[in-house]
Design a protein around this motif. Structure first.
Motif, PDB file in Angstrom:
ATOM      1  N   GLN A  63      -7.043   3.045  -6.846  1.00 60.93           N
ATOM      2  CA  GLN A  63      -6.129   2.045  -6.290  1.00 60.93           C
ATOM      3  C   GLN A  63      -4.801   2.689  -5.859  1.00 60.93           C
ATOM      4  O   GLN A  63      -4.272   2.386  -4.778  1.00 60.93           O
ATOM      5  N   LEU A  64      -4.267   3.577  -6.685  1.00 61.92           N
ATOM      6  CA  LEU A  64      -2.999   4.223  -6.356  1.00 61.92           C
ATOM      7  C   LEU A  64      -3.121   5.128  -5.141  1.00 61.92           C
ATOM      8  O   LEU A  64      -2.236   5.149  -4.278  1.00 61.92           O
ATOM      9  N   ASN A  65      -4.232   5.876  -5.069  1.00 62.50           N
ATOM     10  CA  ASN A  65      -4.436   6.777  -3.928  1.00 62.50           C
ATOM     11  C   ASN A  65      -4.476   6.006  -2.626  1.00 62.50           C
ATOM     12  O   ASN A  65      -3.868   6.404  -1.625  1.00 62.50           O
ATOM     13  N   ARG A  66      -5.210   4.897  -2.624  1.00 61.53           N
ATOM     14  CA  ARG A  66      -5.332   4.080  -1.413  1.00 61.53           C
ATOM     15  C   ARG A  66      -3.979   3.508  -1.017  1.00 61.53           C
ATOM     16  O   ARG A  66      -3.609   3.504   0.162  1.00 61.53           O
ATOM     17  N   PHE A  67      -3.234   3.026  -2.009  1.00 63.29           N
ATOM     18  CA  PHE A  67      -1.919   2.453  -1.718  1.00 63.29           C
ATOM     19  C   PHE A  67      -0.979   3.502  -1.139  1.00 63.29           C
ATOM     20  O   PHE A  67      -0.325   3.277  -0.115  1.00 63.29           O
ATOM     21  N   LEU A  68      -0.903   4.663  -1.786  1.00 63.52           N
ATOM     22  CA  LEU A  68      -0.005   5.721  -1.319  1.00 63.52           C
ATOM     23  C   LEU A  68      -0.400   6.242   0.050  1.00 63.52           C
ATOM     24  O   LEU A  68       0.451   6.477   0.909  1.00 63.52           O
ATOM     25  N   SER A  69      -1.707   6.429   0.259  1.00 59.23           N
ATOM     26  CA  SER A  69      -2.156   6.990   1.531  1.00 59.23           C
ATOM     27  C   SER A  69      -1.870   6.041   2.692  1.00 59.23           C
ATOM     28  O   SER A  69      -1.502   6.479   3.785  1.00 59.23           O
ATOM     29  N   LYS A  70      -2.012   4.732   2.452  1.00 57.33           N
ATOM     30  CA  LYS A  70      -1.771   3.759   3.525  1.00 57.33           C
ATOM     31  C   LYS A  70      -0.294   3.434   3.680  1.00 57.33           C
ATOM     32  O   LYS A  70       0.230   3.391   4.797  1.00 57.33           O
ATOM     33  N   GLU A  71       0.378   3.191   2.560  1.00 58.37           N
ATOM     34  CA  GLU A  71       1.756   2.704   2.628  1.00 58.37           C
ATOM     35  C   GLU A  71       2.790   3.814   2.796  1.00 58.37           C
ATOM     36  O   GLU A  71       3.917   3.530   3.220  1.00 58.37           O
ATOM     37  N   ILE A  72       2.428   5.043   2.464  1.00 57.02           N
ATOM     38  CA  ILE A  72       3.388   6.142   2.634  1.00 57.02           C
ATOM     39  C   ILE A  72       2.985   7.056   3.779  1.00 57.02           C
ATOM     40  O   ILE A  72       3.680   7.155   4.787  1.00 57.02           O
ATOM     41  N   PHE A  73       1.838   7.714   3.656  1.00 58.56           N
ATOM     42  CA  PHE A  73       1.473   8.730   4.639  1.00 58.56           C
ATOM     43  C   PHE A  73       1.038   8.131   5.978  1.00 58.56           C
ATOM     44  O   PHE A  73       1.516   8.549   7.037  1.00 58.56           O
ATOM     45  N   GLN A  74       0.139   7.145   5.945  1.00 53.67           N
ATOM     46  CA  GLN A  74      -0.285   6.536   7.207  1.00 53.67           C
ATOM     47  C   GLN A  74       0.876   5.837   7.887  1.00 53.67           C
ATOM     48  O   GLN A  74       1.064   5.955   9.109  1.00 53.67           O
ATOM     49  N   ARG A  75       1.674   5.121   7.114  1.00 55.81           N
ATOM     50  CA  ARG A  75       2.833   4.430   7.687  1.00 55.81           C
ATOM     51  C   ARG A  75       3.902   5.424   8.154  1.00 55.81           C
ATOM     52  O   ARG A  75       4.604   5.188   9.136  1.00 55.81           O
ATOM     53  N   LEU A  76       4.011   6.542   7.457  1.00 58.12           N
ATOM     54  CA  LEU A  76       4.981   7.569   7.836  1.00 58.12           C
ATOM     55  C   LEU A  76       4.667   8.134   9.225  1.00 58.12           C
ATOM     56  O   LEU A  76       5.571   8.327  10.046  1.00 58.12           O
ATOM     57  N   TYR A  77       3.382   8.366   9.498  1.00 57.36           N
ATOM     58  CA  TYR A  77       3.000   9.002  10.757  1.00 57.36           C
ATOM     59  C   TYR A  77       2.670   8.008  11.870  1.00 57.36           C
ATOM     60  O   TYR A  77       2.847   8.312  13.044  1.00 57.36           O
ATOM     61  N   PHE A  78       2.199   6.806  11.510  1.00 59.30           N
ATOM     62  CA  PHE A  78       1.828   5.822  12.528  1.00 59.30           C
ATOM     63  C   PHE A  78       2.715   4.583  12.508  1.00 59.30           C
ATOM     64  O   PHE A  78       2.627   3.751  13.397  1.00 59.30           O
ATOM     65  N   LYS A  79       3.540   4.436  11.458  1.00 57.00           N
ATOM     66  CA  LYS A  79       4.433   3.285  11.256  1.00 57.00           C
ATOM     67  C   LYS A  79       3.668   2.013  10.939  1.00 57.00           C
ATOM     68  O   LYS A  79       3.841   1.402   9.914  1.00 57.00           O
ATOM     69  N   ASP A  80       2.811   1.546  11.841  1.00 59.64           N
ATOM     70  CA  ASP A  80       1.990   0.374  11.571  1.00 59.64           C
ATOM     71  C   ASP A  80       0.827   0.345  12.556  1.00 59.64           C
ATOM     72  O   ASP A  80       0.622   1.289  13.321  1.00 59.64           O
ATOM     73  N   GLU A  81       0.079  -0.751  12.550  1.00 58.10           N
ATOM     74  CA  GLU A  81      -1.134  -0.860  13.366  1.00 58.10           C
ATOM     75  C   GLU A  81      -0.861  -0.637  14.847  1.00 58.10           C
ATOM     76  O   GLU A  81      -1.692  -0.059  15.557  1.00 58.10           O
ATOM     77  N   ILE A  82       0.279  -1.078  15.342  1.00 64.63           N
ATOM     78  CA  ILE A  82       0.524  -0.983  16.785  1.00 64.63           C
ATOM     79  C   ILE A  82       0.880   0.436  17.233  1.00 64.63           C
ATOM     80  O   ILE A  82       1.069   0.673  18.430  1.00 64.63           O
ATOM     81  N   ASN A  83       0.950   1.356  16.271  1.00 68.63           N
ATOM     82  CA  ASN A  83       1.189   2.754  16.620  1.00 68.63           C
ATOM     83  C   ASN A  83       0.023   3.669  16.243  1.00 68.63           C
ATOM     84  O   ASN A  83       0.157   4.891  16.301  1.00 68.63           O
ATOM     85  N   MET A  84      -1.094   3.072  15.852  1.00 69.83           N
ATOM     86  CA  MET A  84      -2.284   3.851  15.504  1.00 69.83           C
ATOM     87  C   MET A  84      -2.898   4.467  16.759  1.00 69.83           C
ATOM     88  O   MET A  84      -2.678   3.971  17.878  1.00 69.83           O
ATOM     89  N   PRO A  85      -3.691   5.533  16.621  1.00 69.78           N
ATOM     90  CA  PRO A  85      -4.361   6.137  17.776  1.00 69.78           C
ATOM     91  C   PRO A  85      -5.216   5.150  18.569  1.00 69.78           C
ATOM     92  O   PRO A  85      -5.321   5.265  19.795  1.00 69.78           O
ATOM     93  N   THR A  86      -5.834   4.196  17.887  1.00 67.57           N
ATOM     94  CA  THR A  86      -6.642   3.195  18.589  1.00 67.57           C
ATOM     95  C   THR A  86      -5.800   2.385  19.573  1.00 67.57           C
ATOM     96  O   THR A  86      -6.303   1.926  20.599  1.00 67.57           O
ATOM     97  N   THR A  87      -4.523   2.199  19.250  1.00 67.93           N
ATOM     98  CA  THR A  87      -3.610   1.500  20.152  1.00 67.93           C
ATOM     99  C   THR A  87      -3.088   2.448  21.232  1.00 67.93           C
ATOM    100  O   THR A  87      -3.086   2.119  22.429  1.00 67.93           O
ATOM    101  N   ASN A  88      -2.663   3.621  20.816  1.00 65.85           N
ATOM    102  CA  ASN A  88      -2.051   4.571  21.756  1.00 65.85           C
ATOM    103  C   ASN A  88      -2.986   4.957  22.903  1.00 65.85           C
ATOM    104  O   ASN A  88      -2.541   5.112  24.048  1.00 65.85           O
TER     105      ASN A  88
END
Length: 230
Positions: A63-88
Motif C-alpha cells: 500500500q505504501l509503495n503504491r501511494f508513494l509511487s503515484k503521489e510523489i514520483f508519478q505526480r512529480l514527473y507528470f503532475k497529474d493525468e492531463i500531463n501523462m504521456p497518453t495525453t501529451n
C-alpha cells in the motif's frame, strides 16, 4: 482489493524485492526484543508471530509503495493525468506521433465516442482544455481496451517499475536506519549489508525520471496502436 495478475506482478513483486531492508530491520532489531521472553512460554509462538508480522509488513508496504509511487514520483514527473504521456502524444503541438497516425486516431475517437479534439489554434488558446478533453477520451479508450492482453502487459510493466521506485524510496530510508543502528550496536556485518542495500535501492530513485518516462511512453504508444486495431 482484487487479487489478480496485475496485483501480483505490478504491486506484490516490486514490494517483495524492496521489502528486504524492512524484514531485516524487523528480525534484527524488533523481533529480538520479545523473542526470548516468548520462547519459554510457547516454543512455536515466536516463529509463528515472525511469519505473520513479516507478511503484514509486506502487505503494508504494498500500500505504501503504491501511494508513494503515484503521489510523489508519478505526480512529480507528470503532475497529474492531463500531463501523462497518453495525453501529451495526442496534443497537436506534440510531434512524437506521425501526423497521419495521429489523424487516424482522432478520426477513430470521433467515430467511437463522438468526441472532437481541439484544433491547433484552439489548443494554443486553451492548453488546459485540450489536455482535459484528451484525458477524458483516454479513459474511454482504456475502458474499451480493458480486455486487451498486450495493453495489460505494458500496463503491468509500467506499474511494476513505478511501484519499484516507490518501494526503493522506503527501502533506501530503512537501509539507512539499519546502517545507523548497526553502527551504534557495533554489528559490522549488518552495517556493511545495510550500506550495500542503500546503494542498491538508491539506483532506481536516481534513474526514476528516465524509467517512468520511458515506460509511460511505451504504454501510451501501445494504447493507441491497439485502439487503431479495433
Amino acid at each position: 482489493m482484487a487479487i489478480n495478475n496485475y496485483y501480483f506482478k505490478a504491486r506484490l513483486f516490486p514490494t517483495v524485492l524492496t521489502s528486504i531492508p524492512a524484514i531485516i530491520l524487523y528480525n534484527k532489531f524488533v523481533a529480538n526484543l520479545y523473542h526470548d521472553k516468548l520462547e519459554n512460554i510457547y516454543a512455536g509462538l515466536p516463529t509463528i508471530t515472525d511469519v505473520i508480522l513479516s507478511g503484514a509488513i509486506i502487505f503494508l508496504l504494498v500500500q505504501l509503495n503504491r501511494f508513494l509511487s503515484k503521489e510523489i514520483f508519478q505526480r512529480l514527473y507528470f503532475k497529474d493525468e492531463i500531463n501523462m504521456p497518453t495525453t501529451n502524444l495526442l496534443l497537436k503541438s506534440n510531434s512524437e506521433l506521425e501526423t497521419s497516425i495521429k489523424q487516424k486516431i482522432e478520426d477513430k475517437i470521433k467515430s467511437k465516442f463522438d468526441i472532437n479534439l481541439l484544433t491547433l489554434p484552439e489548443e494554443s488558446a486553451d492548453d488546459q482544455r485540450a489536455r482535459k478533453l484528451i484525458a477524458t477520451t483516454v479513459s474511454q479508450i482504456r475502458n474499451l481496451l480493458r480486455d486487451n492482453t498486450l495493453l495489460l502487459q505494458h500496463n503491468i510493466e509500467y506499474g511494476f517499475f513505478r511501484n519499484l521506485i516507490g518501494g526503493s524510496f522506503i527501502a533506501f530510508l530503512i537501509s539507512l536506519i539499519i546502517v545507523a543502528s548497526s553502527q551504534y550496536t557495533g554489528d559490522i556485518p549488518t552495517r556493511n549489508l545495510g550500506m550495500i542495500l542503500t546503494c542498491i535501492y538508491f539506483l532506481p530513485i536516481l534513474f526514476s525520471k528516465l524509467i517512468i518516462n520511458r515506460y509511460g511512453k511505451y504504454y501510451a504508444k501501445i494504447l493507441y496502436e491497439q485502439f487503431l486495431t479495433i
